[in-house]
Design a protein around this motif. Structure first.
Motif, PDB file in Angstrom:
ATOM      1  N   PRO A 112      -4.910  -6.949  -2.195  1.00  0.00           N
ATOM      2  CA  PRO A 112      -4.771  -7.627  -0.751  1.00  0.00           C
ATOM      3  C   PRO A 112      -3.683  -8.579  -0.846  1.00  0.00           C
ATOM      4  O   PRO A 112      -3.274  -9.187  -1.966  1.00  0.00           O
ATOM      5  CB  PRO A 112      -6.105  -7.936  -0.776  1.00  0.00           C
ATOM      6  CG  PRO A 112      -6.599  -8.265  -2.115  1.00  0.00           C
ATOM      7  CD  PRO A 112      -6.030  -7.451  -3.010  1.00  0.00           C
ATOM      8  N   GLN A 171      -9.431  -3.442   3.157  1.00  0.00           N
ATOM      9  CA  GLN A 171      -8.947  -2.570   4.246  1.00  0.00           C
ATOM     10  C   GLN A 171      -9.181  -1.177   3.939  1.00  0.00           C
ATOM     11  O   GLN A 171      -9.406  -0.223   4.828  1.00  0.00           O
ATOM     12  CB  GLN A 171      -7.554  -2.904   4.824  1.00  0.00           C
ATOM     13  CG  GLN A 171      -7.633  -4.340   5.568  1.00  0.00           C
ATOM     14  CD  GLN A 171      -6.177  -4.671   6.087  1.00  0.00           C
ATOM     15  OE1 GLN A 171      -5.462  -3.779   6.313  1.00  0.00           O
ATOM     16  NE2 GLN A 171      -6.016  -5.919   6.368  1.00  0.00           N
ATOM     17  N   ASN A 200      -6.822   0.947   2.724  1.00  0.00           N
ATOM     18  CA  ASN A 200      -5.921   1.661   3.322  1.00  0.00           C
ATOM     19  C   ASN A 200      -5.335   2.535   2.403  1.00  0.00           C
ATOM     20  O   ASN A 200      -4.877   3.849   2.682  1.00  0.00           O
ATOM     21  CB  ASN A 200      -4.688   0.914   3.817  1.00  0.00           C
ATOM     22  CG  ASN A 200      -4.949   0.243   5.060  1.00  0.00           C
ATOM     23  OD1 ASN A 200      -6.010   0.221   5.947  1.00  0.00           O
ATOM     24  ND2 ASN A 200      -4.018  -0.981   5.580  1.00  0.00           N
ATOM     25  N   THR A 231       0.893  -1.173  -0.192  1.00  0.00           N
ATOM     26  CA  THR A 231       0.002  -0.008   0.093  1.00  0.00           C
ATOM     27  C   THR A 231       0.967   1.396   0.232  1.00  0.00           C
ATOM     28  O   THR A 231       0.581   2.218  -0.717  1.00  0.00           O
ATOM     29  CB  THR A 231      -1.141  -0.043   1.338  1.00  0.00           C
ATOM     30  OG1 THR A 231      -1.803  -1.230   1.108  1.00  0.00           O
ATOM     31  CG2 THR A 231      -1.889   1.173   1.257  1.00  0.00           C
ATOM     32  N   ASP A 281      -8.118  -3.596  -1.808  1.00  0.00           N
ATOM     33  CA  ASP A 281      -7.864  -4.529  -0.510  1.00  0.00           C
ATOM     34  C   ASP A 281      -9.266  -3.844   0.384  1.00  0.00           C
ATOM     35  O   ASP A 281      -9.149  -2.547   0.489  1.00  0.00           O
ATOM     36  CB  ASP A 281      -6.542  -3.909  -0.013  1.00  0.00           C
ATOM     37  CG  ASP A 281      -6.412  -4.631   1.396  1.00  0.00           C
ATOM     38  OD1 ASP A 281      -7.185  -5.165   2.064  1.00  0.00           O
ATOM     39  OD2 ASP A 281      -5.118  -4.953   1.800  1.00  0.00           O
ATOM     40  N   ARG A 327     -15.432  -1.193   3.224  1.00  0.00           N
ATOM     41  CA  ARG A 327     -15.487  -2.561   3.914  1.00  0.00           C
ATOM     42  C   ARG A 327     -16.181  -3.386   3.153  1.00  0.00           C
ATOM     43  O   ARG A 327     -15.898  -4.751   3.163  1.00  0.00           O
ATOM     44  CB  ARG A 327     -16.233  -2.267   5.276  1.00  0.00           C
ATOM     45  CG  ARG A 327     -15.087  -1.847   6.261  1.00  0.00           C
ATOM     46  CD  ARG A 327     -14.732  -3.117   7.124  1.00  0.00           C
ATOM     47  NE  ARG A 327     -13.290  -2.799   7.627  1.00  0.00           N
ATOM     48  CZ  ARG A 327     -12.515  -3.506   7.598  1.00  0.00           C
ATOM     49  NH1 ARG A 327     -12.575  -4.766   7.104  1.00  0.00           N
ATOM     50  NH2 ARG A 327     -11.125  -3.331   8.128  1.00  0.00           N
TER      51      ARG A 327
END
Ligand code: ADP
Ligand code: MG
Length: 266
Positions: A136, A42, A44, A17, A40, A98
Protein backbone atom coordinates in the motif's frame (compact mmCIF):
# COMPACT_ATOMS: atom_id res chain seq x y z
CA UNK A 1 14.64 -20.55 -2.62
CA UNK A 2 12.30 -17.85 -3.89
CA UNK A 3 13.41 -14.35 -4.68
CA UNK A 4 11.08 -12.20 -2.62
CA UNK A 5 10.60 -8.66 -3.85
CA UNK A 6 8.41 -5.85 -2.58
CA UNK A 7 6.99 -3.40 -5.06
CA UNK A 8 6.97 -0.23 -3.00
CA UNK A 9 6.77 3.53 -3.21
CA UNK A 10 5.02 5.58 -0.55
CA UNK A 11 3.26 7.63 -3.22
CA UNK A 12 -0.13 6.48 -4.44
CA UNK A 13 -0.96 6.10 -8.12
CA UNK A 14 2.64 5.67 -9.27
CA UNK A 15 2.12 2.24 -10.81
CA UNK A 16 2.92 -0.21 -8.01
CA UNK A 17 -0.07 -2.47 -8.61
CA UNK A 18 0.28 -2.32 -12.39
CA UNK A 19 3.93 -3.32 -11.99
CA UNK A 20 3.21 -6.17 -9.55
CA UNK A 21 0.46 -7.69 -11.66
CA UNK A 22 2.22 -7.39 -15.01
CA UNK A 23 5.58 -8.55 -13.71
CA UNK A 24 3.83 -11.55 -12.13
CA UNK A 25 2.16 -12.38 -15.45
CA UNK A 26 5.37 -11.72 -17.39
CA UNK A 27 7.42 -13.99 -15.13
CA UNK A 28 4.72 -16.69 -15.29
CA UNK A 29 4.88 -16.48 -19.09
CA UNK A 30 8.60 -17.25 -18.78
CA UNK A 31 7.66 -20.41 -16.85
CA UNK A 32 8.70 -18.98 -13.50
CA UNK A 33 6.71 -20.13 -10.46
CA UNK A 34 5.21 -16.94 -9.02
CA UNK A 35 3.30 -16.07 -5.87
CA UNK A 36 1.80 -12.59 -5.83
CA UNK A 37 0.95 -11.20 -2.40
CA UNK A 38 -1.56 -8.35 -2.23
CA UNK A 39 -0.81 -6.25 0.86
CA UNK A 40 -3.07 -3.35 -0.11
CA UNK A 41 -6.55 -3.39 1.50
CA UNK A 42 -7.92 -1.98 -1.76
CA UNK A 43 -7.27 -5.40 -3.28
CA UNK A 44 -6.55 -3.99 -6.73
CA UNK A 45 -3.80 -6.51 -7.50
CA UNK A 46 -6.20 -9.32 -6.54
CA UNK A 47 -9.02 -7.99 -8.74
CA UNK A 48 -6.57 -7.19 -11.54
CA UNK A 49 -5.58 -10.87 -11.58
CA UNK A 50 -9.14 -12.02 -12.18
CA UNK A 51 -9.92 -12.91 -8.57
CA UNK A 52 -12.94 -11.40 -6.84
CA UNK A 53 -11.72 -10.11 -3.47
CA UNK A 54 -15.27 -10.42 -2.04
CA UNK A 55 -15.27 -14.15 -2.65
CA UNK A 56 -11.95 -15.04 -1.02
CA UNK A 57 -12.37 -17.66 1.69
CA UNK A 58 -8.92 -17.00 3.11
CA UNK A 59 -6.77 -14.00 2.41
CA UNK A 60 -3.60 -12.31 3.57
CA UNK A 61 -5.65 -11.07 6.54
CA UNK A 62 -6.07 -14.58 7.98
CA UNK A 63 -2.40 -15.30 7.28
CA UNK A 64 -1.24 -12.21 9.18
CA UNK A 65 -3.73 -12.23 12.04
CA UNK A 66 -4.85 -15.83 12.49
CA UNK A 67 -1.75 -17.68 11.36
CA UNK A 68 -3.49 -19.32 8.38
CA UNK A 69 -1.13 -21.11 5.99
CA UNK A 70 -0.35 -19.58 2.62
CA UNK A 71 -0.57 -23.03 1.04
CA UNK A 72 -4.24 -23.11 2.08
CA UNK A 73 -5.07 -19.44 1.44
CA UNK A 74 -3.58 -19.12 -2.03
CA UNK A 75 -5.79 -18.99 -5.11
CA UNK A 76 -4.94 -19.12 -8.80
CA UNK A 77 -5.09 -16.12 -11.11
CA UNK A 78 -8.13 -16.44 -13.36
CA UNK A 79 -8.14 -15.29 -16.97
CA UNK A 80 -11.80 -16.13 -17.64
CA UNK A 81 -12.92 -18.34 -20.50
CA UNK A 82 -11.92 -16.34 -23.55
CA UNK A 83 -9.71 -18.68 -25.60
CA UNK A 84 -7.08 -16.01 -26.29
CA UNK A 85 -6.60 -15.33 -22.59
CA UNK A 86 -6.90 -18.88 -21.33
CA UNK A 87 -3.61 -19.84 -22.98
CA UNK A 88 -1.61 -17.61 -20.64
CA UNK A 89 0.24 -19.19 -17.76
CA UNK A 90 -1.17 -18.43 -14.32
CA UNK A 91 0.35 -17.51 -10.97
CA UNK A 92 -0.65 -18.03 -7.35
CA UNK A 93 -2.19 -15.20 -5.37
CA UNK A 94 -2.42 -14.48 -1.69
CA UNK A 95 -5.30 -12.07 -2.04
CA UNK A 96 -6.45 -9.02 -0.10
CA UNK A 97 -9.97 -8.13 0.88
CA UNK A 98 -11.43 -5.09 2.64
CA UNK A 99 -10.90 -6.53 6.11
CA UNK A 100 -7.14 -6.17 5.61
CA UNK A 101 -7.60 -2.50 6.56
CA UNK A 102 -8.41 -3.66 10.10
CA UNK A 103 -5.28 -5.81 10.26
CA UNK A 104 -3.22 -2.68 10.63
CA UNK A 105 -4.66 -1.99 14.09
CA UNK A 106 -4.89 -5.61 15.11
CA UNK A 107 -1.22 -6.15 14.35
CA UNK A 108 -0.13 -3.40 16.71
CA UNK A 109 -0.54 -5.52 19.83
CA UNK A 110 0.78 -8.75 18.34
CA UNK A 111 4.05 -10.50 18.93
CA UNK A 112 6.51 -10.23 16.04
CA UNK A 113 4.11 -7.83 14.39
CA UNK A 114 6.48 -6.86 11.56
CA UNK A 115 7.50 -10.41 10.75
CA UNK A 116 4.25 -12.33 10.48
CA UNK A 117 4.27 -12.41 6.69
CA UNK A 118 7.93 -13.43 6.70
CA UNK A 119 7.17 -16.38 8.99
CA UNK A 120 4.30 -17.49 6.76
CA UNK A 121 6.38 -17.18 3.58
CA UNK A 122 9.19 -19.32 4.99
CA UNK A 123 6.93 -22.36 4.69
CA UNK A 124 6.33 -21.91 0.94
CA UNK A 125 9.76 -20.61 0.02
CA UNK A 126 10.66 -23.69 -2.01
CA UNK A 127 7.44 -23.69 -4.00
CA UNK A 128 8.25 -20.52 -5.95
CA UNK A 129 10.94 -18.82 -8.01
CA UNK A 130 9.53 -15.37 -7.28
CA UNK A 131 7.29 -13.86 -4.63
CA UNK A 132 6.10 -10.36 -5.55
CA UNK A 133 4.46 -8.24 -2.86
CA UNK A 134 2.23 -5.30 -3.79
CA UNK A 135 2.48 -2.71 -1.00
CA UNK A 136 0.00 0.00 0.00
CA UNK A 137 1.08 3.63 -0.44
CA UNK A 138 2.20 4.30 3.12
CA UNK A 139 4.74 3.15 5.61
CA UNK A 140 2.26 1.10 7.59
CA UNK A 141 2.67 -2.12 9.51
CA UNK A 142 1.45 -3.87 6.37
CA UNK A 143 4.24 -2.34 4.29
CA UNK A 144 6.70 -3.18 7.07
CA UNK A 145 5.59 -6.80 6.89
CA UNK A 146 6.37 -6.68 3.18
CA UNK A 147 9.77 -5.06 3.69
CA UNK A 148 10.71 -7.52 6.45
CA UNK A 149 9.88 -10.49 4.21
CA UNK A 150 11.75 -9.30 1.15
CA UNK A 151 15.27 -9.67 -0.22
CA UNK A 152 14.79 -6.48 -2.14
CA UNK A 153 12.58 -3.65 -3.29
CA UNK A 154 11.45 -2.78 -6.78
CA UNK A 155 10.55 0.90 -6.97
CA UNK A 156 8.27 2.01 -9.78
CA UNK A 157 8.53 5.72 -10.41
CA UNK A 158 7.31 8.36 -12.75
CA UNK A 159 9.97 10.67 -14.10
CA UNK A 160 8.54 13.84 -12.62
CA UNK A 161 9.99 16.79 -10.83
CA UNK A 162 9.21 15.60 -7.29
CA UNK A 163 10.06 11.98 -7.98
CA UNK A 164 13.63 12.27 -6.72
CA UNK A 165 12.49 13.90 -3.50
CA UNK A 166 10.03 11.10 -2.82
CA UNK A 167 12.79 8.64 -3.54
CA UNK A 168 14.94 10.07 -0.73
CA UNK A 169 12.19 9.25 1.77
CA UNK A 170 11.91 5.72 0.48
CA UNK A 171 15.68 5.19 0.50
CA UNK A 172 15.77 6.35 4.14
CA UNK A 173 12.95 4.00 5.07
CA UNK A 174 14.75 1.10 3.42
CA UNK A 175 17.97 2.02 5.26
CA UNK A 176 16.13 1.99 8.59
CA UNK A 177 14.46 -1.33 7.93
CA UNK A 178 17.82 -2.69 6.83
CA UNK A 179 19.49 -1.48 10.03
CA UNK A 180 16.80 -2.59 12.47
CA UNK A 181 14.71 -5.38 11.03
CA UNK A 182 16.01 -7.00 7.84
CA UNK A 183 19.74 -7.10 7.02
CA UNK A 184 19.01 -8.59 3.60
CA UNK A 185 16.91 -5.71 2.32
CA UNK A 186 18.23 -3.67 -0.57
CA UNK A 187 16.93 -1.77 -3.55
CA UNK A 188 16.83 -4.16 -6.50
CA UNK A 189 16.09 -1.42 -8.96
CA UNK A 190 14.14 1.61 -10.03
CA UNK A 191 11.60 1.06 -12.78
CA UNK A 192 10.63 4.02 -14.92
CA UNK A 193 6.88 3.81 -15.53
CA UNK A 194 4.22 5.80 -17.40
CA UNK A 195 7.10 7.20 -19.38
CA UNK A 196 6.51 9.64 -22.22
CA UNK A 197 9.68 10.43 -24.18
CA UNK A 198 8.00 13.44 -25.81
CA UNK A 199 8.01 15.26 -22.48
CA UNK A 200 11.48 16.71 -22.13
CA UNK A 201 11.23 16.98 -18.33
CA UNK A 202 10.69 13.23 -18.17
CA UNK A 203 13.77 12.60 -20.29
CA UNK A 204 15.79 14.93 -18.03
CA UNK A 205 14.61 13.22 -14.84
CA UNK A 206 15.30 9.84 -16.40
CA UNK A 207 18.86 10.94 -17.23
CA UNK A 208 19.32 12.21 -13.65
CA UNK A 209 18.12 8.90 -12.31
CA UNK A 210 20.66 7.03 -14.39
CA UNK A 211 23.45 9.42 -13.40
CA UNK A 212 22.56 9.03 -9.73
CA UNK A 213 21.67 5.38 -9.45
CA UNK A 214 23.59 3.80 -12.35
CA UNK A 215 22.71 0.17 -12.93
CA UNK A 216 20.12 0.29 -10.15
CA UNK A 217 17.89 1.73 -12.87
CA UNK A 218 16.33 -1.08 -14.89
CA UNK A 219 16.93 -0.98 -18.64
CA UNK A 220 13.27 -1.71 -19.30
CA UNK A 221 11.11 1.41 -19.47
CA UNK A 222 7.32 1.16 -19.20
CA UNK A 223 5.59 3.68 -21.49
CA UNK A 224 2.31 5.37 -20.72
CA UNK A 225 -0.08 3.07 -22.51
CA UNK A 226 -3.87 3.08 -22.38
CA UNK A 227 -4.09 -0.72 -22.77
CA UNK A 228 -2.35 -1.12 -19.39
CA UNK A 229 -4.92 1.21 -17.81
CA UNK A 230 -7.87 -0.59 -19.45
CA UNK A 231 -6.81 -4.11 -18.51
CA UNK A 232 -7.82 -4.00 -14.79
CA UNK A 233 -11.45 -3.31 -15.72
CA UNK A 234 -11.44 -6.74 -17.38
CA UNK A 235 -9.76 -8.31 -14.35
CA UNK A 236 -6.63 -8.98 -16.39
CA UNK A 237 -2.99 -7.89 -16.37
CA UNK A 238 -2.14 -5.88 -19.51
CA UNK A 239 0.27 -8.65 -20.46
CA UNK A 240 -2.69 -11.06 -20.71
CA UNK A 241 -5.33 -8.61 -21.96
CA UNK A 242 -3.28 -7.39 -24.93
CA UNK A 243 0.19 -8.95 -25.10
CA UNK A 244 1.11 -6.95 -28.20
CA UNK A 245 0.46 -3.51 -26.72
CA UNK A 246 3.59 -1.41 -26.21
CA UNK A 247 3.10 -1.38 -22.43
CA UNK A 248 2.70 -5.16 -22.27
CA UNK A 249 5.78 -5.70 -24.41
CA UNK A 250 7.71 -3.45 -22.04
CA UNK A 251 6.60 -5.52 -19.04
CA UNK A 252 7.59 -8.73 -20.83
CA UNK A 253 11.02 -7.19 -21.49
CA UNK A 254 11.17 -6.24 -17.80
CA UNK A 255 10.39 -9.81 -16.74
CA UNK A 256 13.19 -11.08 -19.00
CA UNK A 257 15.59 -8.52 -17.57
CA UNK A 258 14.68 -9.67 -14.07
CA UNK A 259 15.32 -13.32 -14.85
CA UNK A 260 18.66 -12.46 -16.52
CA UNK A 261 19.76 -10.35 -13.57
CA UNK A 262 18.98 -13.13 -11.13
CA UNK A 263 20.85 -15.66 -13.26
CA UNK A 264 23.92 -13.38 -13.29
CA UNK A 265 23.92 -12.86 -9.53
CA UNK A 266 23.57 -16.48 -8.48
P1 ADP B 1 -0.43 2.38 -7.38
O1 ADP B 1 -0.60 0.91 -7.14
O2 ADP B 1 0.97 2.85 -7.14
O3 ADP B 1 -1.44 3.21 -6.65
P2 ADP B 1 -1.50 1.81 -10.01
O4 ADP B 1 -0.69 0.72 -10.58
O5 ADP B 1 -2.84 1.47 -9.45
O6 ADP B 1 -0.66 2.64 -8.96
O7 ADP B 1 -1.66 2.90 -11.16
C1 ADP B 1 -2.41 4.10 -10.97
C2 ADP B 1 -3.27 4.34 -12.23
O8 ADP B 1 -2.42 4.55 -13.36
C3 ADP B 1 -4.17 3.18 -12.58
O9 ADP B 1 -5.38 3.67 -13.04
C4 ADP B 1 -3.40 2.45 -13.68
O10 ADP B 1 -4.27 1.76 -14.56
C5 ADP B 1 -2.71 3.60 -14.39
N1 ADP B 1 -1.43 3.19 -14.99
C6 ADP B 1 -0.40 2.56 -14.38
N2 ADP B 1 0.63 2.37 -15.22
C7 ADP B 1 0.25 2.89 -16.41
C8 ADP B 1 0.88 3.02 -17.69
N3 ADP B 1 2.13 2.57 -17.92
N4 ADP B 1 0.18 3.63 -18.69
C9 ADP B 1 -1.07 4.09 -18.46
N5 ADP B 1 -1.70 4.01 -17.30
C10 ADP B 1 -1.07 3.42 -16.26
MG1 MG C 1 -1.81 -0.07 -5.74
Amino acid sequence: MAHIFCVANQKGGVGKTTTTVNLSAGLAALSQRVLMVDLDPQGNATMGSGVDKRELELSVYEVLIEGAEIAKAKVLSNWGDQPAHRLHKTYDILGASRELAAAELELVGMENREKRLKQALEKVDNDYDFVLIDCPPSLSLLTLNGLCSANGVIVPMQCEYFALEGLTDLVNTIKQVHANLNRELKIIGLLRVMFDPRVSLQVQVSDQLKAHFGDKVFNAVIPRNVRLAEAPSFGLPGVVYDPNAKGSQAFIAFAKEMVERIAKNT
